[in-house]
Design a protein around this motif. Structure first.
Motif, short mmCIF file in Angstrom:
data_model
loop_
_atom_site.label_atom_id
_atom_site.label_comp_id
_atom_site.label_asym_id
_atom_site.label_seq_id
_atom_site.Cartn_x
_atom_site.Cartn_y
_atom_site.Cartn_z
N ASP A 1 28.12 -96.52 -51.11
CA ASP A 1 28.56 -98.44 -51.18
C ASP A 1 28.62 -99.13 -52.27
OD1 ASP A 1 29.84 -96.21 -49.74
OD2 ASP A 1 29.70 -98.21 -47.56
N PRO B 1 30.36 -98.33 -56.98
CA PRO B 1 31.06 -99.65 -57.56
C PRO B 1 30.83 -99.78 -58.88
CG PRO B 1 31.75 -99.48 -55.03
CD PRO B 1 29.86 -98.11 -55.62
N ILE C 1 41.05 -92.05 -59.93
CA ILE C 1 40.53 -91.65 -58.56
C ILE C 1 40.30 -90.65 -57.59
CG2 ILE C 1 41.68 -92.35 -56.31
CD1 ILE C 1 41.34 -95.18 -58.03
N TYR D 1 31.27 -90.88 -56.13
CA TYR D 1 30.71 -91.71 -55.12
C TYR D 1 30.16 -90.30 -53.63
CZ TYR D 1 31.39 -93.98 -50.51
OH TYR D 1 30.71 -94.19 -49.08
N ALA E 1 38.23 -99.70 -57.95
CA ALA E 1 38.64 -99.23 -57.35
C ALA E 1 38.24 -99.26 -55.85
CB ALA E 1 40.00 -98.19 -57.40
N LEU E 2 36.67 -98.99 -56.33
CA LEU E 2 35.52 -99.12 -55.53
C LEU E 2 35.36 -99.72 -54.83
CD1 LEU E 2 35.30 -96.47 -53.87
CD2 LEU E 2 32.97 -96.30 -55.44
N LEU F 1 36.98 -102.56 -54.52
CA LEU F 1 38.05 -103.16 -53.55
C LEU F 1 37.83 -102.62 -52.05
CD1 LEU F 1 41.58 -103.47 -55.78
CD2 LEU F 1 40.07 -105.15 -55.43
N VAL F 2 37.68 -101.28 -51.65
CA VAL F 2 37.33 -100.71 -50.90
C VAL F 2 36.38 -101.38 -50.15
CG1 VAL F 2 38.02 -98.87 -50.07
CG2 VAL F 2 39.17 -98.61 -51.16
N MET F 3 35.34 -100.67 -51.10
CA MET F 3 33.91 -100.73 -50.50
C MET F 3 33.34 -102.57 -50.59
SD MET F 3 33.38 -98.57 -49.72
CE MET F 3 33.77 -96.63 -49.58
N ARG F 4 33.40 -103.62 -50.95
CA ARG F 4 33.51 -104.36 -51.29
C ARG F 4 31.94 -104.72 -51.45
NH1 ARG F 4 35.95 -108.14 -46.73
NH2 ARG F 4 35.70 -106.52 -45.45
#
Length: 314
Positions: free
Chosen positions: A41, A45, A85, A93, A204-205, A207-210
């Protein structure tokens, strides 16, 4: 003739170097997972975003305004988003998550079941009966995966279930990663497609995984490993491999790229002290034989097709 031979040798060396760097990249990821409390995670990113940004900066300096060409057509915008994506982001990932739950060697070999899945997809899409070598490749891929996953004992898994699941996801997404950007690469350079794919997938990752909310051990070793992963395991590896493909051909390059799981396995054993059993190595052989079966037969078919073409055009 001598110049052609030298170019081919250069292609062989670059392809082997690219595959070795990919293998080392996976082992660096495993090192971070084992010793620096890093997770996929956090790692993926940052890797994709930094590598994509650097590739696009280099291309902008070299080609100037052409770096934005992929966004000038509606179809191009759609394709680059899909590739970013469902191809680049998910493939990378899932690959590093497999390493997180197992090791670099196993993760790389599981991903190498992808070529067999590509054959299956193409047979279904084109509604054609699979050829003998395609069936042989599929069997080797499935049997090798079975050996890796169970060690021959169907009552229990020899690797964590999460590793097997993410490894299969990485193989499936490799199909998207390989086939989906074909249209983009006909119009734009491969590096441009990869650069945007990495940057958008990484963002994009993010934003999702922070990843900024996570707290891995960030010290000199972590920074050194990340630098290697981004610069050498991503940018240089892709550049060397793609240059090798141009010089030795796709079939030859795909066989030479099998150095990647070999390198990842050897480095895992020597550096990270991972222990593999003989049955694991047997599974590796079956999965990797898939690449050789496909590449050798496709090269043979290509030679036959070229001969027919020359006869027809006399």
């Amino acid at each position: 003739m001598r110049e052609e031979k030298n170019l081919r040798m250069k292609g062989v060396v670059l392809t082997l170097l690219g595959g070795t760097l990919w293998g080392f990249c996976g082992s660096c990821g495993q090192f971070l997972f084992q010793y620096k409390e890093v997770t996929s995670d956090w790692l993926v990113p940052l890797r994709l975003t930094l590598a994509g940004f650097l590739i696009l900066v280099l291309l902008a300096l070299k080609e100037k305004g052409r770096v934005l060409d992929v966004w000038r057509e509606r179809e191009g915008r759609r394709d680059i988003v899909i590739f970013s994506i469902f191809g680049m982001m998910l493939c990378q990932y899932s690959y590093f998550t497999t390493i997180q739950y197992s090791n670099a060697g196993t993760a790389t070999v599981l991903q190498y079941t992808g070529p067999a899945l590509i054959l299956v997809y193409l047979c279904v899409r084109d509604r054609k009966r699979p050829k003998a070598y395609e069936l042989a490749a599929l069997f080797c891929s499935m049997f090798g995966t079975f050996i890796l996953a169970t060690h021959g004992n169907v009552s229990e898994l020899a690797i964590p279930a999460r590793a097997l699941l993410w490894g299969m996801i990485s193989a499936v997404t490799l199909v998207v990663y390989t086939l989906q950007p074909a249209g983009l690469m006909k119009k734009h350079s491969t590096l441009l497609t990869l650069g945007w794919g990495m940057l958008l997938g990484g963002l994009a990752l993010m934003l999702v995984m922070r990843p900024w909310t996570l707290s891995p051990v960030v010290d000199g070793q972590t920074m050194l490993a990340m630098t290697f992963i981004v610069l050498f395991g991503t940018i240089c590896a892709f550049y060397f491999y793609l240059t090798g493909v141009k010089l030795v051909g796709a079939s030859g390059a795909s066989m030479l790229a099998c150095i990647e799981p070999v390198a990842a396995t050897v480095i895992s054993v020597v550096w990270l002290k991972v222990r593999f059993q003989a049955v694991d190595l047997l599974g590796f052989v079956f999965v990797l034989s898939t690449v050789f079966i496909i590449s050798l037969n496709q090269r043979k078919e290509g030679t036959v097709s070229e001969g027919k073409r020359r006869l027809q055009h006399g």
